[in-house]
Design a protein around this motif. Structure first.
Motif, mmCIF file in Angstrom:
data_model
loop_
_atom_site.group_PDB
_atom_site.id
_atom_site.type_symbol
_atom_site.label_atom_id
_atom_site.label_comp_id
_atom_site.label_asym_id
_atom_site.label_seq_id
_atom_site.Cartn_x
_atom_site.Cartn_y
_atom_site.Cartn_z
ATOM 1 N N ASP A 1 71.736 71.806 62.723
ATOM 2 C CA ASP A 1 71.361 70.418 63.006
ATOM 3 C C ASP A 1 70.360 70.031 61.928
ATOM 4 N N THR B 1 74.406 61.385 52.523
ATOM 5 C CA THR B 1 75.051 62.647 52.915
ATOM 6 C C THR B 1 76.187 62.984 51.953
ATOM 7 N N ILE C 1 63.266 65.809 66.864
ATOM 8 C CA ILE C 1 63.131 64.408 66.458
ATOM 9 C C ILE C 1 63.360 63.538 67.686
ATOM 10 N N THR D 1 68.925 51.669 51.064
ATOM 11 C CA THR D 1 68.865 51.970 52.493
ATOM 12 C C THR D 1 68.099 50.831 53.152
ATOM 13 N N PHE E 1 68.062 67.670 59.856
ATOM 14 C CA PHE E 1 67.320 66.416 59.815
ATOM 15 C C PHE E 1 66.923 66.127 58.378
ATOM 16 N N TRP E 2 67.242 64.910 57.936
ATOM 17 C CA TRP E 2 66.781 64.458 56.618
ATOM 18 C C TRP E 2 67.012 62.969 56.500
ATOM 19 N N GLN E 3 66.747 62.414 55.323
ATOM 20 C CA GLN E 3 66.822 60.966 55.116
ATOM 21 C C GLN E 3 67.307 60.686 53.697
ATOM 22 N N GLU F 1 65.732 59.182 51.682
ATOM 23 C CA GLU F 1 64.520 59.393 50.901
ATOM 24 C C GLU F 1 64.255 60.866 50.598
ATOM 25 N N GLY G 1 72.457 62.854 60.971
ATOM 26 C CA GLY G 1 72.485 61.402 61.101
ATOM 27 C C GLY G 1 71.609 60.873 62.207
ATOM 28 N N ARG H 1 63.415 56.811 65.882
ATOM 29 C CA ARG H 1 62.619 55.972 64.988
ATOM 30 C C ARG H 1 61.445 55.341 65.742
ATOM 31 N N THR I 1 75.601 69.212 61.727
ATOM 32 C CA THR I 1 75.483 67.835 62.203
ATOM 33 C C THR I 1 74.329 67.126 61.490
HETATM 34 C C1 WT7 Z 1 67.260 58.785 59.631
HETATM 35 C C2 WT7 Z 1 67.632 58.766 58.157
HETATM 36 C C3 WT7 Z 1 70.297 62.035 56.192
HETATM 37 C C4 WT7 Z 1 71.597 61.496 56.138
HETATM 38 C C5 WT7 Z 1 72.003 60.533 57.174
HETATM 39 C C6 WT7 Z 1 71.092 59.402 57.514
HETATM 40 C C7 WT7 Z 1 67.867 60.045 61.510
HETATM 41 C C8 WT7 Z 1 69.094 61.959 60.427
HETATM 42 C C9 WT7 Z 1 68.910 63.523 61.928
HETATM 43 C C10 WT7 Z 1 68.927 64.692 62.763
HETATM 44 C C11 WT7 Z 1 67.593 63.511 64.289
HETATM 45 C C12 WT7 Z 1 68.212 62.387 62.382
HETATM 46 C C13 WT7 Z 1 66.349 59.944 61.415
HETATM 47 C C14 WT7 Z 1 66.118 59.698 59.935
HETATM 48 N N1 WT7 Z 1 68.358 61.419 61.424
HETATM 49 N N2 WT7 Z 1 69.440 63.218 60.720
HETATM 50 N N3 WT7 Z 1 69.570 65.810 62.427
HETATM 51 N N4 WT7 Z 1 68.247 64.626 63.927
HETATM 52 N N5 WT7 Z 1 67.554 62.377 63.562
HETATM 53 O O1 WT7 Z 1 70.303 58.981 56.429
HETATM 54 O O2 WT7 Z 1 70.325 56.499 56.732
HETATM 55 O O3 WT7 Z 1 68.447 57.626 55.470
HETATM 56 O O4 WT7 Z 1 68.675 57.849 57.974
HETATM 57 O O5 WT7 Z 1 68.362 59.285 60.399
HETATM 58 O O6 WT7 Z 1 65.922 58.853 62.167
HETATM 59 O O7 WT7 Z 1 64.885 59.106 59.628
HETATM 60 P P1 WT7 Z 1 69.430 57.664 56.588
#
Ligand code: WT7
Length: 683
Positions: free
Chosen positions: A445, A345, A546, A298, A447-449, A451, A421, A549, A419
């Motif tokens: 909705d 994802t 959220i 990433t 939220f995750w990463q 990581e 991303g 960034r 949803t």
């Molecule tokens: C970053 C992580 C997790 C899989 C897709 C991206 C943003 C992700 C949401 C959400 C607000 C979100 C954040 C996060 N993000 N989902 N539902 N609401 N922001 O993975 O490439 O590791 O990116 O995507 O900023 O830190 P990634």
């Protein structure tokens, strides 16, 4: 953008019907279980672990960790002493114990409508065992890294699970990445083998994947790293139809006379030839809980991508549990996640989570707009999709075309929408809810990463009242906090840095080969906490929102890019001496890249140079990083100490004149000049 107070009518609830069968039927039950999960994680996850097969049981504490850099090395360990195999858990057990052998694992839907095939759990297990034997015959051993650079085909899942079966560590590189990006990832993972395909279509664009793979291997060689073997799947070429599909009807493939398949007999091997002679029995390799499972790269804010490492047991438990509870999985569901497996994802919610639950999924190779903007809904009706998971950028893209393309199809099977991303703007949320889901489907909705391995803030569909644009509350085992700049935890309604206070099973364990970097990026800023890099607001009802960034990362169509990565691609061009990249809000992509470039003396800025620079970035990183704006910047706004003031550049990119305090600028006339020459239209 985030409302201070959401009016009552803007809080949405799952239907009574949904509550009748849901795993977590009310907010009270969520709260009760949540408390248990954080007060006694051993017992909470221990109960869940009983549903999985363990070759040996864990011996030490269920969970052991250190999040505090001042106390020593950061580590996270779940179920030490236990051994298992994920492939065995998600395939063999579904076929043999749960009698799901004839159940469809994947409905594969190709780029071209009519190009489709079905794979059952039994068939998938057989394909995986065969290919696992192929990998073994090529000398791949437990612990070895294998790079995979493939389109969205069933064989991508086969390749990843074959690695898992023999304890090898997969490193999947999204097939939209450039040869340069692939080379960088191959070198960092030190893998011995690459798996790829001849080519594929994205909409009507042909991607010569093998050509790119060869280019990457050549670049690696030039840098002193040689890969011994490359296995290529014939996806578009003729033979694929016979060997791949067996008794299935031949798909309506597009002509591919432009397909170029370079072949190097010293390195290249044909997938089909290898598989033909392989046995379909393969004993799984039993792996320790904390053995590496996969690496996924990433973007990092220094520009060099980081290899996020996930390990066996925790990731398995976490993806299986989040999939089951967040999508409220039921055995008759048909689930569709539109992401690519090349991103986290797809790893967690196309491969591992759904298969662990014995779910039936759609695996889609194409685009939401090809051959027309109804494609998604056509597929929903074709397979009776009940749970649908996509990204805000796709929703905003389809919104532009209005309701009609959606309403051409019935979508009666839909029960839940998801949803992921990036933050979803309330307008897109409402459109998704009303037009796509006809106000009958809750929206999760999530939220995750990369990581976090799986969802960390998310509604549970029958339990959590939804507020459009909020990822709502933490999942089980996750303890969020909001910190101010000095690292103090804020209580009640507040705004600040989103951090987590303790690990959950699915979180990353380290940056592959670079523990130091892992600690610096995630744990040094606020000792004792995992730092997400996101800003966050908590409202008076405790909902998390959220806000985006807070580091030098951009989110383009749900994918993170680092400004440093794009800047270094630009300055590699001989005409550029310095570059600064900022995000500019974009109605569909969320953010687009706005680049300022300072040119070498004597070079003039013109359309040709602009096109070359765009090409340069695409070739270095990939199509997702293509700049929308490139502005000639004879000088950049810098502080007296020479730091570029990106805050000012962001304002220029958006033509916002209210610059705030710019007294630290060395030369403020630079700003006026940049405003004067700003790009008004994207190229
Ligand atoms: C970053 C992580 C997790 C899989 C897709 C991206 C943003 C992700 C949401 C959400 C607000 C979100 C954040 C996060 N993000 N989902 N539902 N609401 N922001 O993975 O490439 O590791 O990116 O995507 O900023 O830190 P990634």
């Amino acid at each position: 953008m985030i409302p201070d107070k959401v009016p009552k009518e803007d809080v949405f609830h799952g239907s009574e019907d949904l509550k009748k069968t849901a795993h977590i039927p009310s907010f009270e039950i969520y709260k009760e279980l949540y408390l248990k999960s954080i007060e006694n994680p051993d017992e909470f996850w221990g109960d869940i672990a009983k549903d999985f097969f363990w070759k040996t049981n864990h011996t030490g504490p269920f969970l052991d960790y250190n999040f505090d850099v001042t106390k020593g090395e950061i580590f996270i360990k779940f179920m030490e002493g236990a051994s298992t195999n994920i492939c065995y858990n998600i395939l063999d057990r579904n076929v043999h114990e749960r009698k799901l052998g004839e159940k469809v694992a994947f409905y594969w839907e190709g780029n071209e409508p009519g190009d489709a095939l079905t794979v059952t759990y039994r068939e998938l297990l057989q394909k995986v065992c065969r290919f696992a034997n192929v990998l073994k015959s090529q000398g791949v051993k437990k612990g070895d890294a294998v790079s995979i650079y493939m389109p969205m085909v069933v064989e991508l899942v086969v390749a990843m699970l074959a690695c898992v079966r023999i304890g090898a560590v997969h490193s999947i590189v999204f097939a939209g990445f450039s040869a340069e990006s692939l080379c960088e990832r191959i070198m960092d993972s030190q893998c011995s083998l690459l798996i790829t395909a001849d080519g594929f279509y994205r909409g009507d664009k042909l991607i010569n994947l093998k050509l790119l793979a060869d280019e990457a291997l050549q670049k690696c060689r030039e840098k002193g790293f040689s890969i011994q073997r490359c296995i290529m799947l014939k996806h578009l070429s003729k033979e694929a139809e016979e060997t791949l599909l067996g008794s299935q009807s031949p798909p309506a493939k597009r002509p591919c006379s432009d397909l170029q398949v370079p072949w190097n007999p010293e390195v290249d091997l044909c997938w089909h030839a290898l598989v033909r002679g392989a046995s379909d029995e393969c004993e799984p390799e039993w792996c320790a809980s904390e053995d590496p499972l996969f690496i996924l790269y990433t973007s990092g804010s220094t520009g060099k991508p980081k290899g996020v490492l996930h390990t066996v047991s925790g990731y398995m438990l976490y993806t299986a549990t989040t999939f089951k509870l967040v999508f409220d999985y039921q055995p008759d569901d048909v689930y569709w996640c539109t992401a690519d497996i090349g991103w986290i994802t797809g790893h967690s919610y196309i491969t591992y989570g759904p298969l662990a639950n014995g779910a039936t999924s759609v695996l889609f190779e194409g685009l939401p707009t090809y051959p027309d903007v109804s494609r998604m809904w056509e597929i929903v009706d074709k397979y009776h999709v009940s749970k649908f998971y996509t990204a805000p950028t796709a929703i905003r893209l389809l919104m532009k075309y209005g309701r009609e393309p959606v309403q051409k199809y019935k979508r009666e099977s839909l029960k839940l929408l998801g949803t992921v991303g990036e933050p979803i703007n309330p307008e897109a949320w409402h459109w998704y809810y009303s037009v796509v889901g006809e106000k009958r489907c809750p929206i999760v909705d999530t939220f995750w990463q990369t990581e976090t391995g799986g969802h960390v803030l998310t509604p549970l569909p029958a339990a959590t009242p939804m507020k459009p644009g909020s990822a709502t509350f933490p999942f089980f085992g996750v303890v969020p906090a909001i910190l101010n700049e000095s690292g103090e935890e804020l209580e009640g309604p507040s705004d600040g840095y989103l951090v987590f206070k303790q690990p959950w099973p699915g979180m990353m364990r380290t940056v592959y080969g670079n523990q130091q970097r892992f600690e610096t990026i995630y744990f040094k800023k606020f000792p004792g906490y995992y730092v997400t890099g996101d800003g966050c607001r908590r409202d008076k009802d405790g909902y998390y929102w959220i806000t985006g960034r807070i580091d030098d990362m951009l989110n383009v169509s749900g994918h993170l890019l680092s400004t440093a990565e794009v800047e270094s691609a630009l300055v590699e061009h001989q005409a550029v001496v310095e570059a600064a990249v900022v995000g500019r809000p974009h109605p569909v992509k969320g953010e687009s890249l706005y680049c300022f470039v300072t040119l070498t003396d004597g070079v003039t800025f013109n359309r040709t140079l602009e096109a070359e620079l765009r090409k340069q970035v695409r070739e270095k990183i990939g199509a997702i990083a293509t700049p929308d704006f490139i502005q000639n910047a004879p000088a950049l706004p810098k502080t007296r100490s020479g730091k570029i003031m990106r805050r000012v550049l962001r304002k220029i990119a958006c033509d916002e004149r209210d610059l705030g305090d710019i007294s630290t600028l060395a030369d403020s006339s630079v700003v006026e000049q940049l405003f004067h020459n700003r790009c008004r239209m994207a190229v």
